[in-house]
Design a protein around this motif. Structure first.
Motif, PDB file in Angstrom:
ATOM      1  N   TYR A 261      -3.607 -48.661 -32.963  1.00  0.00           N
ATOM      2  CA  TYR A 261      -4.923 -49.579 -32.449  1.00  0.00           C
ATOM      3  C   TYR A 261      -5.714 -48.717 -31.481  1.00  0.00           C
ATOM      4  CZ  TYR A 261      -7.803 -52.678 -29.711  1.00  0.00           C
ATOM      5  OH  TYR A 261      -8.821 -53.140 -29.144  1.00  0.00           O
ATOM      6  N   LEU A 262      -5.039 -47.955 -30.363  1.00  0.00           N
ATOM      7  CA  LEU A 262      -5.651 -46.938 -29.737  1.00  0.00           C
ATOM      8  C   LEU A 262      -6.245 -46.034 -30.315  1.00  0.00           C
ATOM      9  CD1 LEU A 262      -3.044 -46.950 -26.807  1.00  0.00           C
ATOM     10  CD2 LEU A 262      -5.123 -48.428 -26.716  1.00  0.00           C
ATOM     11  N   LEU A 263      -5.358 -45.222 -31.235  1.00  0.00           N
ATOM     12  CA  LEU A 263      -6.397 -44.023 -31.931  1.00  0.00           C
ATOM     13  C   LEU A 263      -7.644 -44.443 -32.725  1.00  0.00           C
ATOM     14  CD1 LEU A 263      -3.231 -42.322 -33.180  1.00  0.00           C
ATOM     15  CD2 LEU A 263      -4.775 -41.639 -31.318  1.00  0.00           C
ATOM     16  N   ALA A 264      -7.246 -45.943 -33.280  1.00  0.00           N
ATOM     17  CA  ALA A 264      -8.518 -46.297 -34.313  1.00  0.00           C
ATOM     18  C   ALA A 264      -9.730 -46.735 -33.239  1.00  0.00           C
ATOM     19  CB  ALA A 264      -8.293 -47.481 -34.962  1.00  0.00           C
ATOM     20  N   SER A 265      -9.505 -47.330 -31.953  1.00  0.00           N
ATOM     21  CA  SER A 265     -10.692 -47.894 -31.230  1.00  0.00           C
ATOM     22  C   SER A 265     -11.381 -46.401 -30.780  1.00  0.00           C
ATOM     23  CB  SER A 265     -10.162 -48.365 -29.783  1.00  0.00           C
ATOM     24  OG  SER A 265      -9.138 -49.721 -30.240  1.00  0.00           O
ATOM     25  N   PHE A 266     -10.824 -45.311 -30.480  1.00  0.00           N
ATOM     26  CA  PHE A 266     -11.481 -43.991 -30.042  1.00  0.00           C
ATOM     27  C   PHE A 266     -12.115 -43.314 -31.000  1.00  0.00           C
ATOM     28  CE2 PHE A 266      -8.379 -44.678 -26.217  1.00  0.00           C
ATOM     29  CZ  PHE A 266      -9.395 -44.447 -25.217  1.00  0.00           C
ATOM     30  N   TRP A 267     -11.259 -43.269 -32.022  1.00  0.00           N
ATOM     31  CA  TRP A 267     -11.960 -42.811 -33.394  1.00  0.00           C
ATOM     32  C   TRP A 267     -13.307 -43.482 -33.622  1.00  0.00           C
ATOM     33  CZ3 TRP A 267     -13.059 -44.691 -38.179  1.00  0.00           C
ATOM     34  CH2 TRP A 267     -13.606 -43.636 -39.446  1.00  0.00           C
ATOM     35  N   ILE A 268     -13.353 -44.878 -33.536  1.00  0.00           N
ATOM     36  CA  ILE A 268     -14.706 -45.609 -33.874  1.00  0.00           C
ATOM     37  C   ILE A 268     -15.628 -45.357 -32.692  1.00  0.00           C
ATOM     38  CG2 ILE A 268     -15.564 -47.956 -33.775  1.00  0.00           C
ATOM     39  CD1 ILE A 268     -13.050 -48.907 -35.106  1.00  0.00           C
ATOM     40  N   ALA A 269     -15.387 -45.107 -31.521  1.00  0.00           N
ATOM     41  CA  ALA A 269     -16.326 -44.994 -30.495  1.00  0.00           C
ATOM     42  C   ALA A 269     -17.168 -43.529 -30.935  1.00  0.00           C
ATOM     43  CB  ALA A 269     -15.659 -44.927 -29.123  1.00  0.00           C
ATOM     44  N   ARG A 270     -16.136 -42.632 -31.134  1.00  0.00           N
ATOM     45  CA  ARG A 270     -16.789 -41.230 -31.371  1.00  0.00           C
ATOM     46  C   ARG A 270     -17.528 -41.285 -32.618  1.00  0.00           C
ATOM     47  NH1 ARG A 270     -16.879 -38.692 -26.598  1.00  0.00           N
ATOM     48  NH2 ARG A 270     -14.841 -38.760 -25.470  1.00  0.00           N
ATOM     49  N   ARG A 271     -17.009 -41.957 -33.838  1.00  0.00           N
ATOM     50  CA  ARG A 271     -17.627 -41.991 -35.053  1.00  0.00           C
ATOM     51  C   ARG A 271     -19.194 -42.412 -35.035  1.00  0.00           C
ATOM     52  NH1 ARG A 271     -17.553 -45.377 -39.580  1.00  0.00           N
ATOM     53  NH2 ARG A 271     -17.986 -44.151 -41.620  1.00  0.00           N
ATOM     54  N   THR A 272     -19.346 -43.656 -34.241  1.00  0.00           N
ATOM     55  CA  THR A 272     -20.353 -44.393 -34.085  1.00  0.00           C
ATOM     56  C   THR A 272     -21.217 -43.453 -32.984  1.00  0.00           C
ATOM     57  OG1 THR A 272     -19.500 -45.711 -32.480  1.00  0.00           O
ATOM     58  CG2 THR A 272     -19.480 -46.490 -34.606  1.00  0.00           C
ATOM     59  N   ASN A 273     -20.949 -42.755 -32.302  1.00  0.00           N
ATOM     60  CA  ASN A 273     -21.580 -42.026 -31.221  1.00  0.00           C
ATOM     61  C   ASN A 273     -22.530 -42.902 -30.533  1.00  0.00           C
ATOM     62  OD1 ASN A 273     -22.457 -39.689 -29.999  1.00  0.00           O
ATOM     63  ND2 ASN A 273     -24.032 -39.465 -31.474  1.00  0.00           N
ATOM     64  N   GLN A 274     -21.896 -43.832 -30.007  1.00  0.00           N
ATOM     65  CA  GLN A 274     -22.580 -44.893 -29.208  1.00  0.00           C
ATOM     66  C   GLN A 274     -22.847 -44.428 -27.933  1.00  0.00           C
ATOM     67  OE1 GLN A 274     -19.609 -47.935 -29.190  1.00  0.00           O
ATOM     68  NE2 GLN A 274     -20.404 -49.110 -30.842  1.00  0.00           N
ATOM     69  N   THR A 275     -24.254 -44.666 -27.509  1.00  0.00           N
ATOM     70  CA  THR A 275     -24.625 -44.370 -26.192  1.00  0.00           C
ATOM     71  C   THR A 275     -24.269 -45.364 -25.231  1.00  0.00           C
ATOM     72  OG1 THR A 275     -26.719 -45.646 -26.491  1.00  0.00           O
ATOM     73  CG2 THR A 275     -26.545 -43.054 -26.930  1.00  0.00           C
ATOM     74  N   VAL A 276     -24.028 -45.188 -23.838  1.00  0.00           N
ATOM     75  CA  VAL A 276     -23.565 -45.984 -22.682  1.00  0.00           C
ATOM     76  C   VAL A 276     -24.721 -46.927 -22.297  1.00  0.00           C
ATOM     77  CG1 VAL A 276     -22.477 -46.511 -20.617  1.00  0.00           C
ATOM     78  CG2 VAL A 276     -21.801 -44.657 -22.293  1.00  0.00           C
TER      79      VAL A 276
END
Length: 312
Positions: free
Chosen positions: A141-156
């Motif tokens: 779950y932790l790995l997936a959460s960080f992968w999704i955050a990087r993949r979507t390249n969301q801005t803060v």
């Protein structure tokens, strides 16, 4: 412990919880900006897991001391309190904006973890092998959460201006210091609350589902309330959902790895309420991607009704 001393510890614990939540919010949001992560990801991981540390300590200690009903009741009660009480209070303070990632990924994960926990408890036991499975799922779950955050390249995007102008070490000091105050305040509160509850001669399961669950959930409550007041809605919701996932995967997983859990004191009603509230938040989040005050009120009514069923 005298009743007067217990009340004093409750007050001191509550003050430490508030101060700790304020420091944790300031430090973690600043670190999120520095690292390029969204407050939602930080809330789902660092803040959520940090504020769940009291549940981990209580459950491990309870299992090692031969009180498995207290360990499992703590997790079940905390998950109910996180969603019905804490999320209800946060929405009642201010309508909460819901991000799409929660609806698509994190809430379904929370529902899946809850159903998996129900299946594992069908024989009233969680062994070491099942604990290893739960903890392994936490890593995924932790790995997936960080992968999704990087993949979507969301801005803060924060609801209020927040610029990390101070040094990174000061941000870390706020985060770690705030977490330390949260844990200290929670321990004081739980010690006093359990002493009062035992004086009433209620069962360990009921203590775990009510007094200990609410007490160990106070860091989440304090953090979520402060986040809602400061209009950090992503951090507020992420903290609650992430804590529930952590409670099942990490706390039950680690506790079962250390000492297999045999629990017979939970009612089917307790597990049904936990499952029902967890599933309820999906349509609440999906509707307009915003939780309104009346929806927060509905969750609070559900929690009050559940507490009534625990009354002797």
């Amino acid at each position: 412990m005298s009743p007067l001393l217990s009340l004093l510890l409750l007050v001191v614990g509550g003050l430490l919880l508030y101060l700790g939540a304020e420091g944790l919010i300031r430090g973690s949001v600043a670190l999120a900006l520095r690292l390029g992560l969204t407050p939602l990801v930080v809330g789902l991981t660092v803040v959520a897991f940090g504020t769940s540390s009291p549940e981990l300590g209580v459950s491990l200690q309870a299992a090692l001391k031969g009180s498995p009903d207290l360990a499992v009741g703590n997790v079940v009660g905390s998950n109910i309190a996180n969603l019905a009480l804490i999320l209800g209070v946060a929405a009642a303070i201010r309508p909460i904006r819901i991000q799409l990632q929660l609806v698509r990924f994190d809430v379904p994960v929370a529902i899946g973890c809850t159903l998996l926990m129900l299946w594992m408890l069908h024989d009233h036991r969680i062994g070491r092998a099942e604990g290893a499975v739960l903890f392994g799922l936490l890593i995924l779950y932790l790995l997936a959460s960080f992968w999704i955050a990087r993949r979507t390249n969301q801005t803060v995007e924060l609801d209020v201006p927040a610029r990390p102008s101070r040094s990174v070490w000061l941000d870390l000091l706020f985060t770690v210091g705030g977490l330390a105050l949260l844990l200290t305040g929670a321990n004081l509160f739980v010690e006093a609350a359990v002493a009062l509850a035992r004086a009433l001669e209620v069962s360990e399961a009921v203590i775990g589902l009510s007094v200990v669950a609410v007490g160990t959930s106070l860091p989440e409550l304090a953090t979520t309330i402060v986040a809602a007041i400061r209009q950090e809605s992503d951090l507020a919701v992420g903290n609650v959902v992430g804590s529930n996932i952590f409670n099942i995967l990490a706390i039950l997983g680690l506790t079962a790895l250390v000492h297999p859990i045999q629990s017979d004191g939970l009612r089917n009603l307790d597990l049904a309420v936990m499952t029902g509230v967890t599933m309820l938040i999906l349509p609440l989040f999906w509707s307009r991607f915003r939780m309104m005050r009346w929806e927060g009120g509905l969750l609070l009514i559900i929690y009050a009704a559940y507490l009534y069923t625990l009354a002797p």
